[in-house]
Design a protein around this motif. Structure first.
Motif, PDB file in Angstrom:
ATOM      1  N   VAL A 171       2.220  27.333  -1.211  1.00 32.60           N
ATOM      2  CA  VAL A 171       2.885  28.587  -0.837  1.00 32.60           C
ATOM      3  C   VAL A 171       1.876  29.573  -0.274  1.00 32.60           C
ATOM      4  O   VAL A 171       2.101  30.204   0.779  1.00 32.60           O
ATOM      5  CB  VAL A 171       3.606  29.194  -2.065  1.00 32.60           C
ATOM      6  CG1 VAL A 171       4.018  30.641  -1.787  1.00 32.60           C
ATOM      7  CG2 VAL A 171       4.828  28.372  -2.441  1.00 32.60           C
ATOM      8  N   ASP A 172       0.760  29.727  -0.951  1.00 31.57           N
ATOM      9  CA  ASP A 172      -0.260  30.670  -0.504  1.00 31.57           C
ATOM     10  C   ASP A 172      -0.855  30.273   0.847  1.00 31.57           C
ATOM     11  O   ASP A 172      -1.162  31.138   1.677  1.00 31.57           O
ATOM     12  CB  ASP A 172      -1.384  30.746  -1.549  1.00 31.57           C
ATOM     13  CG  ASP A 172      -1.444  32.101  -2.232  1.00 31.57           C
ATOM     14  OD1 ASP A 172      -0.464  32.869  -2.137  1.00 31.57           O
ATOM     15  OD2 ASP A 172      -2.466  32.403  -2.866  1.00 31.57           O
ATOM     16  N   ASP A 173      -0.993  28.978   1.076  1.00 27.49           N
ATOM     17  CA  ASP A 173      -1.679  28.496   2.278  1.00 27.49           C
ATOM     18  C   ASP A 173      -0.757  28.346   3.484  1.00 27.49           C
ATOM     19  O   ASP A 173      -1.234  28.132   4.603  1.00 27.49           O
ATOM     20  CB  ASP A 173      -2.343  27.139   2.001  1.00 27.49           C
ATOM     21  CG  ASP A 173      -3.513  27.248   1.044  1.00 27.49           C
ATOM     22  OD1 ASP A 173      -4.014  28.365   0.844  1.00 27.49           O
ATOM     23  OD2 ASP A 173      -3.929  26.209   0.492  1.00 27.49           O
ATOM     24  N   THR A 174       0.553  28.432   3.280  1.00 25.94           N
ATOM     25  CA  THR A 174       1.516  28.187   4.356  1.00 25.94           C
ATOM     26  C   THR A 174       2.032  29.497   4.904  1.00 25.94           C
ATOM     27  O   THR A 174       2.802  30.218   4.248  1.00 25.94           O
ATOM     28  CB  THR A 174       2.687  27.322   3.838  1.00 25.94           C
ATOM     29  OG1 THR A 174       2.171  26.104   3.283  1.00 25.94           O
ATOM     30  CG2 THR A 174       3.653  26.993   4.967  1.00 25.94           C
ATOM     31  N   ASP A 175       1.632  29.831   6.122  1.00 27.37           N
ATOM     32  CA  ASP A 175       2.001  31.117   6.709  1.00 27.37           C
ATOM     33  C   ASP A 175       3.508  31.271   6.876  1.00 27.37           C
ATOM     34  O   ASP A 175       4.035  32.390   6.822  1.00 27.37           O
ATOM     35  CB  ASP A 175       1.313  31.291   8.062  1.00 27.37           C
ATOM     36  CG  ASP A 175      -0.177  31.567   7.929  1.00 27.37           C
ATOM     37  OD1 ASP A 175      -0.609  31.962   6.832  1.00 27.37           O
ATOM     38  OD2 ASP A 175      -0.910  31.388   8.917  1.00 27.37           O
ATOM     39  N   GLU A 176       4.206  30.156   7.097  1.00 27.49           N
ATOM     40  CA  GLU A 176       5.644  30.232   7.313  1.00 27.49           C
ATOM     41  C   GLU A 176       6.381  30.721   6.070  1.00 27.49           C
ATOM     42  O   GLU A 176       7.474  31.286   6.164  1.00 27.49           O
ATOM     43  CB  GLU A 176       6.185  28.859   7.734  1.00 27.49           C
ATOM     44  CG  GLU A 176       7.642  28.883   8.159  1.00 27.49           C
ATOM     45  CD  GLU A 176       8.155  27.520   8.582  1.00 27.49           C
ATOM     46  OE1 GLU A 176       9.378  27.403   8.799  1.00 27.49           O
ATOM     47  OE2 GLU A 176       7.345  26.586   8.684  1.00 27.49           O
ATOM     48  N   VAL A 177       5.802  30.497   4.900  1.00 23.49           N
ATOM     49  CA  VAL A 177       6.419  30.960   3.651  1.00 23.49           C
ATOM     50  C   VAL A 177       6.140  32.449   3.475  1.00 23.49           C
ATOM     51  O   VAL A 177       4.990  32.875   3.438  1.00 23.49           O
ATOM     52  CB  VAL A 177       5.877  30.188   2.435  1.00 23.49           C
ATOM     53  CG1 VAL A 177       6.487  30.752   1.141  1.00 23.49           C
ATOM     54  CG2 VAL A 177       6.165  28.709   2.551  1.00 23.49           C
ATOM     55  N   ARG A 178       7.199  33.234   3.359  1.00 19.02           N
ATOM     56  CA  ARG A 178       7.029  34.677   3.170  1.00 19.02           C
ATOM     57  C   ARG A 178       7.488  35.147   1.797  1.00 19.02           C
ATOM     58  O   ARG A 178       7.094  36.224   1.342  1.00 19.02           O
ATOM     59  CB  ARG A 178       7.791  35.433   4.254  1.00 19.02           C
ATOM     60  CG  ARG A 178       7.270  35.135   5.651  1.00 19.02           C
ATOM     61  CD  ARG A 178       7.828  36.109   6.669  1.00 19.02           C
ATOM     62  NE  ARG A 178       7.377  35.772   8.017  1.00 19.02           N
ATOM     63  CZ  ARG A 178       7.715  36.466   9.091  1.00 19.02           C
ATOM     64  NH1 ARG A 178       8.494  37.524   8.971  1.00 19.02           N
ATOM     65  NH2 ARG A 178       7.269  36.101  10.280  1.00 19.02           N
ATOM     66  N   VAL A 179       8.335  34.365   1.152  1.00 18.78           N
ATOM     67  CA  VAL A 179       8.847  34.742  -0.162  1.00 18.78           C
ATOM     68  C   VAL A 179       9.288  33.465  -0.871  1.00 18.78           C
ATOM     69  O   VAL A 179       9.604  32.463  -0.212  1.00 18.78           O
ATOM     70  CB  VAL A 179      10.008  35.759  -0.028  1.00 18.78           C
ATOM     71  CG1 VAL A 179      11.159  35.169   0.748  1.00 18.78           C
ATOM     72  CG2 VAL A 179      10.474  36.284  -1.378  1.00 18.78           C
ATOM     73  N   VAL A 180       9.290  33.489  -2.206  1.00 20.16           N
ATOM     74  CA  VAL A 180       9.647  32.316  -3.011  1.00 20.16           C
ATOM     75  C   VAL A 180      10.824  32.659  -3.914  1.00 20.16           C
ATOM     76  O   VAL A 180      10.848  33.734  -4.538  1.00 20.16           O
ATOM     77  CB  VAL A 180       8.461  31.868  -3.888  1.00 20.16           C
ATOM     78  CG1 VAL A 180       8.843  30.648  -4.742  1.00 20.16           C
ATOM     79  CG2 VAL A 180       7.239  31.562  -3.040  1.00 20.16           C
ATOM     80  N   VAL A 181      11.789  31.753  -3.991  1.00 20.85           N
ATOM     81  CA  VAL A 181      12.839  31.819  -5.003  1.00 20.85           C
ATOM     82  C   VAL A 181      12.583  30.680  -5.980  1.00 20.85           C
ATOM     83  O   VAL A 181      12.489  29.515  -5.580  1.00 20.85           O
ATOM     84  CB  VAL A 181      14.248  31.697  -4.393  1.00 20.85           C
ATOM     85  CG1 VAL A 181      15.299  31.573  -5.501  1.00 20.85           C
ATOM     86  CG2 VAL A 181      14.551  32.892  -3.512  1.00 20.85           C
ATOM     87  N   LEU A 182      12.444  31.015  -7.254  1.00 24.23           N
ATOM     88  CA  LEU A 182      12.175  30.039  -8.307  1.00 24.23           C
ATOM     89  C   LEU A 182      13.413  29.913  -9.175  1.00 24.23           C
ATOM     90  O   LEU A 182      13.892  30.903  -9.743  1.00 24.23           O
ATOM     91  CB  LEU A 182      10.981  30.498  -9.146  1.00 24.23           C
ATOM     92  CG  LEU A 182      10.568  29.640 -10.338  1.00 24.23           C
ATOM     93  CD1 LEU A 182      10.136  28.243  -9.888  1.00 24.23           C
ATOM     94  CD2 LEU A 182       9.438  30.318 -11.105  1.00 24.23           C
ATOM     95  N   SER A 183      13.960  28.703  -9.276  1.00 21.31           N
ATOM     96  CA  SER A 183      15.183  28.498 -10.044  1.00 21.31           C
ATOM     97  C   SER A 183      15.108  27.180 -10.808  1.00 21.31           C
ATOM     98  O   SER A 183      14.125  26.446 -10.700  1.00 21.31           O
ATOM     99  CB  SER A 183      16.407  28.502  -9.119  1.00 21.31           C
ATOM    100  OG  SER A 183      16.412  27.355  -8.279  1.00 21.31           O
ATOM    101  N   GLY A 184      16.156  26.892 -11.577  1.00 19.14           N
ATOM    102  CA  GLY A 184      16.235  25.648 -12.325  1.00 19.14           C
ATOM    103  C   GLY A 184      17.461  24.864 -11.931  1.00 19.14           C
ATOM    104  O   GLY A 184      18.551  25.433 -11.765  1.00 19.14           O
ATOM    105  N   VAL A 189       0.880  24.292  -9.984  1.00 21.63           N
ATOM    106  CA  VAL A 189      -0.353  24.796  -9.377  1.00 21.63           C
ATOM    107  C   VAL A 189      -0.439  24.346  -7.921  1.00 21.63           C
ATOM    108  O   VAL A 189      -0.743  25.141  -7.022  1.00 21.63           O
ATOM    109  CB  VAL A 189      -1.586  24.321 -10.166  1.00 21.63           C
ATOM    110  CG1 VAL A 189      -2.875  24.769  -9.472  1.00 21.63           C
ATOM    111  CG2 VAL A 189      -1.548  24.854 -11.591  1.00 21.63           C
ATOM    112  N   ASP A 190      -0.153  23.068  -7.669  1.00 17.93           N
ATOM    113  CA  ASP A 190      -0.178  22.545  -6.296  1.00 17.93           C
ATOM    114  C   ASP A 190       0.854  23.236  -5.418  1.00 17.93           C
ATOM    115  O   ASP A 190       0.582  23.553  -4.244  1.00 17.93           O
ATOM    116  CB  ASP A 190       0.080  21.040  -6.305  1.00 17.93           C
ATOM    117  CG  ASP A 190      -1.052  20.251  -6.932  1.00 17.93           C
ATOM    118  OD1 ASP A 190      -2.179  20.776  -6.973  1.00 17.93           O
ATOM    119  OD2 ASP A 190      -0.799  19.123  -7.381  1.00 17.93           O
ATOM    120  N   ILE A 191       2.030  23.477  -5.977  1.00 12.82           N
ATOM    121  CA  ILE A 191       3.108  24.099  -5.195  1.00 12.82           C
ATOM    122  C   ILE A 191       2.730  25.512  -4.777  1.00 12.82           C
ATOM    123  O   ILE A 191       2.894  25.896  -3.607  1.00 12.82           O
ATOM    124  CB  ILE A 191       4.417  24.105  -6.002  1.00 12.82           C
ATOM    125  CG1 ILE A 191       4.965  22.672  -6.135  1.00 12.82           C
ATOM    126  CG2 ILE A 191       5.462  25.014  -5.347  1.00 12.82           C
ATOM    127  CD1 ILE A 191       6.077  22.532  -7.151  1.00 12.82           C
TER     128      ILE A 191
END
Length: 269
Positions: A44-57, A38-40
Motif C-alpha cells: 500500500v505504501d509503495d503503490t502510488d495508485e493506492v490513495r486510501v484503504v478500506v479494511l474489512s472482514g 505487514v507485506d500488504i
C-alpha cells in the motif's frame, strides 16, 4: 494482487480493499495473518495508485481476535526462565510491528466493522485512521478474560481515541459494547443498519478521500499523527517546514484552477 492465505486484496478506483478472509474461523488472526498484513501495507505504501484503504472482514464478522491456537502456544520457548522471557518479548514486539505497519501507513485506513470485533480486533481498528460499524456489531477488549493485558496496541492507542476513563472501564471489565455504543463514545465515527450499508457508506467516504490531492492527504495525515506526541507550537513549526516544500506541488495549482472553474480536479498519483 499477490495470493494471500489470510487476506483478499483488491484495488479499484484508487481504493485498496483489504479483507480479512478467514470467515470459517470468524477471521481469527493466525500466523499467516500477522506476516501478511505487514507485506500488504508495505505494498500500500509503495503503490502510488493506492490513495486510501478500506479494511474489512469477510463473512458475518470483522475478527474474533488472535487465533486461540497461537495464544495457547504463547510462551513455550524453553525451560530457562530468562531465555523464555527474552523470546516471548521478541515475539510480542513482532506482533506489535504488524499493527504498527497499519498505523504508520502514509495513506488513510478506514475500518468497516460488522459482527465480532474482539481482542486483537480492537488492537487492529485502533491502528486505523477512522472506524465505522454496523449498529449491532459487538466490540470487546477480551484479553482481561484470557488472563493477560492487551499487548499489541489497544492500551496505548484506545485512550487517545475515547479518553482514559472509558478505555480503563472497557479494558478492566472486558464487557461487550454495541456498534451504537461505540459510536456514542467516539470509538467509531458512524454506524450503519447492516453490512451492505456499512460497506457502501465506507467506500463512499473512501472515494471522497481518494478524489483529493494525494500530497495534501498524506501531509494532513502526517500532521495529525505528529500532534499525538507533540505540543501545538512544535506542530506549527513542523507544518510550516512541511508545506514550504509541499506547496510547490502542482496539486495546489490544479485544485485552485478547478475551484475557480467549478470543475472536479484530477490529481496525478
Amino acid at each position: 494482487m499477490s495470493d494471500y492465505k489470510a487476506f483478499r486484496v483488491e484495488l479499484k478506483d484508487k481504493i485498496a480493499h483489504v479483507v480479512i478472509n478467514r470467515p470459517e474461523k470468524l477471521n481469527a488472526m493466525n500466523a499467516d495473518f500477522w506476516t501478511e498484513i505487514v507485506d500488504i501495507f508495505r505494498w500500500v505504501d509503495d503503490t502510488d495508485e493506492v490513495r486510501v484503504v478500506v479494511l474489512s472482514g469477510a463473512g458475518k464478522h470483522f475478527s474474533s481476535g488472535i487465533d486461540l491456537t497461537m495464544l495457547a502456544n504463547a510462551g513455550q520457548y524453553g525451560t530457562d526462565v530468562g531465555r523464555n522471557a527474552e523470546m516471548q518479548r521478541r515475539q510480542i514486539l513482532k506482533l506489535q510491528g504488524s499493527f504498527n505497519a497499519v498505523d504508520n501507513c502514509r495513506k488513510p485506513v478506514l475500518a468497516a466493522i460488522q459482527g465480532y470485533c474482539l481482542g486483537g480486533g480492537i488492537d487492529l481498528i485502533t491502528a486505523c485512521d477512522m472506524r465505522y460499524a454496523t449498529v449491532d456489531a459487538k466490540l470487546s477488549i477480551r484479553e482481561i478474560d484470557m488472563g493477560l493485558a492487551a499487548d499489541v496496541g489497544t492500551l496505548q492507542r484506545l485512550p487517545r481515541i475515547i479518553g482514559d476513563g472509558l478505555a480503563r472501564e472497557l479494558a478492566y471489565t472486558g464487557r461487550d459494547i454495541s456498534g451504537e455504543e461505540a459510536r456514542s463514545i467516539g470509538l467509531v465515527n458512524r454506524t450503519f443498519a447492516d453490512q451492505a450499508a456499512l460497506l457502501a457508506g465506507v467506500f463512499a467516504i473512501a472515494g471522497e478521500i481518494a478524489s483529493k490531492s494525494p500530497i495534501a492527504v498524506r501531509g494532513t495525515k502526517r500532521m495529525l499523527d505528529y500532534m499525538r506526541d507533540h505540543r501545538i507550537d512544535d506542530g506549527l513549526e513542523y507544518v510550516a517546514t512541511w508545506n514550504a516544500a509541499m506547496l510547490q506541488s502542482a496539486d495546489l495549482r490544479v485544485a485552485m484552477a478547478a475551484f475557480m472553474s467549478k470543475q472536479k480536479p484530477e490529481f496525478a498519483d
